[in-house]
Design a protein around this motif. Structure first.
Motif, PDB file in Angstrom:
ATOM      1  N   LEU A 165      66.252  29.547  85.691  1.00  0.00           N
ATOM      2  CA  LEU A 165      65.597  30.352  84.659  1.00  0.00           C
ATOM      3  C   LEU A 165      64.188  30.826  85.040  1.00  0.00           C
ATOM      4  O   LEU A 165      63.876  32.004  84.810  1.00  0.00           O
ATOM      5  CB  LEU A 165      65.573  29.595  83.330  1.00  0.00           C
ATOM      6  CG  LEU A 165      66.942  29.245  82.731  1.00  0.00           C
ATOM      7  CD1 LEU A 165      66.784  28.740  81.308  1.00  0.00           C
ATOM      8  CD2 LEU A 165      67.907  30.421  82.766  1.00  0.00           C
ATOM      9  N   PRO A 166      63.309  29.995  85.625  1.00  0.00           N
ATOM     10  CA  PRO A 166      61.985  30.519  85.993  1.00  0.00           C
ATOM     11  C   PRO A 166      62.035  31.678  86.995  1.00  0.00           C
ATOM     12  O   PRO A 166      61.364  32.699  86.769  1.00  0.00           O
ATOM     13  CB  PRO A 166      61.265  29.292  86.550  1.00  0.00           C
ATOM     14  CG  PRO A 166      61.929  28.136  85.880  1.00  0.00           C
ATOM     15  CD  PRO A 166      63.374  28.530  85.797  1.00  0.00           C
ATOM     16  N   PRO A 167      62.814  31.594  88.100  1.00  0.00           N
ATOM     17  CA  PRO A 167      62.843  32.757  88.993  1.00  0.00           C
ATOM     18  C   PRO A 167      63.478  33.991  88.366  1.00  0.00           C
ATOM     19  O   PRO A 167      63.069  35.118  88.653  1.00  0.00           O
ATOM     20  CB  PRO A 167      63.629  32.268  90.213  1.00  0.00           C
ATOM     21  CG  PRO A 167      64.284  31.008  89.807  1.00  0.00           C
ATOM     22  CD  PRO A 167      63.471  30.422  88.705  1.00  0.00           C
ATOM     23  N   ASN A 171      59.748  34.042  80.024  1.00  0.00           N
ATOM     24  CA  ASN A 171      60.227  32.710  80.355  1.00  0.00           C
ATOM     25  C   ASN A 171      60.521  31.902  79.093  1.00  0.00           C
ATOM     26  O   ASN A 171      59.793  30.992  78.720  1.00  0.00           O
ATOM     27  CB  ASN A 171      59.194  31.981  81.214  1.00  0.00           C
ATOM     28  CG  ASN A 171      59.759  30.712  81.823  1.00  0.00           C
ATOM     29  OD1 ASN A 171      60.961  30.587  82.030  1.00  0.00           O
ATOM     30  ND2 ASN A 171      58.887  29.763  82.130  1.00  0.00           N
ATOM     31  N   GLY A 172      61.611  32.256  78.463  1.00  0.00           N
ATOM     32  CA  GLY A 172      62.008  31.615  77.213  1.00  0.00           C
ATOM     33  C   GLY A 172      63.242  32.298  76.670  1.00  0.00           C
ATOM     34  O   GLY A 172      64.225  32.492  77.397  1.00  0.00           O
ATOM     35  N   SER A 173      63.181  32.710  75.417  1.00  0.00           N
ATOM     36  CA  SER A 173      64.364  33.304  74.785  1.00  0.00           C
ATOM     37  C   SER A 173      64.797  34.593  75.464  1.00  0.00           C
ATOM     38  O   SER A 173      65.993  34.885  75.540  1.00  0.00           O
ATOM     39  CB  SER A 173      64.091  33.557  73.301  1.00  0.00           C
ATOM     40  OG  SER A 173      62.979  34.429  73.123  1.00  0.00           O
ATOM     41  N   HIS A 188      69.028  37.275  78.404  1.00  0.00           N
ATOM     42  CA  HIS A 188      69.419  38.038  79.597  1.00  0.00           C
ATOM     43  C   HIS A 188      70.560  37.337  80.325  1.00  0.00           C
ATOM     44  O   HIS A 188      71.539  37.981  80.736  1.00  0.00           O
ATOM     45  CB  HIS A 188      68.214  38.200  80.526  1.00  0.00           C
ATOM     46  CG  HIS A 188      68.540  38.788  81.855  1.00  0.00           C
ATOM     47  ND1 HIS A 188      68.650  40.154  82.068  1.00  0.00           N
ATOM     48  CD2 HIS A 188      68.812  38.202  83.061  1.00  0.00           C
ATOM     49  CE1 HIS A 188      68.962  40.374  83.334  1.00  0.00           C
ATOM     50  NE2 HIS A 188      69.067  39.202  83.955  1.00  0.00           N
ATOM     51  N   VAL A 189      70.449  36.029  80.488  1.00  0.00           N
ATOM     52  CA  VAL A 189      71.494  35.261  81.165  1.00  0.00           C
ATOM     53  C   VAL A 189      72.801  35.339  80.386  1.00  0.00           C
ATOM     54  O   VAL A 189      73.878  35.531  80.974  1.00  0.00           O
ATOM     55  CB  VAL A 189      71.045  33.789  81.342  1.00  0.00           C
ATOM     56  CG1 VAL A 189      72.229  32.902  81.723  1.00  0.00           C
ATOM     57  CG2 VAL A 189      69.949  33.698  82.385  1.00  0.00           C
TER      58      VAL A 189
END
Length: 224
Positions: free
Chosen positions: A100-102, A163-165, A170-171
């Motif tokens: 998630l961070p990248p 970096n959150g919802s 998106h994922v």
């Protein structure tokens, strides 16, 4: 990273990927070649699917499995895996894999400049697989953004926002797309022409970017 206002896109290349997916790293030369050779006719859209949706500490067994897979990827694709990665990052205690961070960093770069998203993905892959950097950490991602010439403060704000919802949504959308097209995992490459989407076979093109470009070019509308 600028795009000419006169650029016309006749098709879209959807790239369902994960920054920490070794096979996506192996496919990087294919995507880069397609953009270099067909960029005036092809728009790239990135869809991060999160191979590691939850932070996962690397175990010795996982590391051994990854090393074996990476050896196969390097053999097939020619993509190099640096010693700082194989002997450093994968061998160190406390190494964490978290997609998630990248992915958020790629989204943040794209918010600052549409043409910065893909270079950010490439920079993350290079930092991870060659430089052995911990690309799950915000400060490392910020340094990569600066190396690309992005404004540090603006990137920091965009990354914090994504970096959150926003990244989770998106994922989720990326995984829906993967299911809709019948993709088999990461990477999945989908060509969309006039609203019709088709998965591009690419496994036989690892290490042969020209063949992949030819495969796409044959499916694009004729230029008049």
């Amino acid at each position: 990273m600028s795009t000419s206002p006169a650029t016309l896109h006749y098709a879209t290349l959807h790239y369902i990927h994960d920054p920490l997916c070794g096979w996506c790293y192996g496919a990087q030369p294919l995507v880069s070649a397609a953009l270099a050779m067909l960029g005036n006719r092809l728009e790239l859209r990135l869809h991060g699917g999160a191979l590691f949706a939850e932070a996962q500490e690397l175990t010795p067994a996982m590391a051994e499995h990854i090393v074996r897979a990476d050896e196969r990827i390097e053999e097939i694709s020619g993509q190099p895996f640096g010693e700082a990665y194989t002997e450093g990052l994968l061998a160190e205690q406390g190494t964490v894999l978290h997609s998630l961070p990248p992915i958020a960093a790629v989204l943040a770069a794209g918010q600052l400049h549409p043409d910065a998203a893909y270079p950010m993905l490439v920079a993350i892959q290079h930092a991870h697989y060659q430089r052995g950097l911990r690309v799950v950490e915000a400060d490392v991602l910020a340094e990569l953004a600066e190396e690309l010439g992005l404004d540090a403060a603006r990137f920091g704000d965009a990354f914090a926002s994504a970096n959150g919802s926003a990244t989770i949504e998106h994922v989720q959308a990326s995984r829906r797309l993967l299911g809709e097209v019948g993709g088999q995992g990461f990477p999945t490459l989908v060509l969309e022409v006039q609203g019709v989407r088709q998965v591009l076979p690419h496994s036989q093109d690892y290490g042969r970017p020209d063949a992949f470009v030819d495969r796409i070019a044959a499916r694009l509308p004729a230029v008049h």
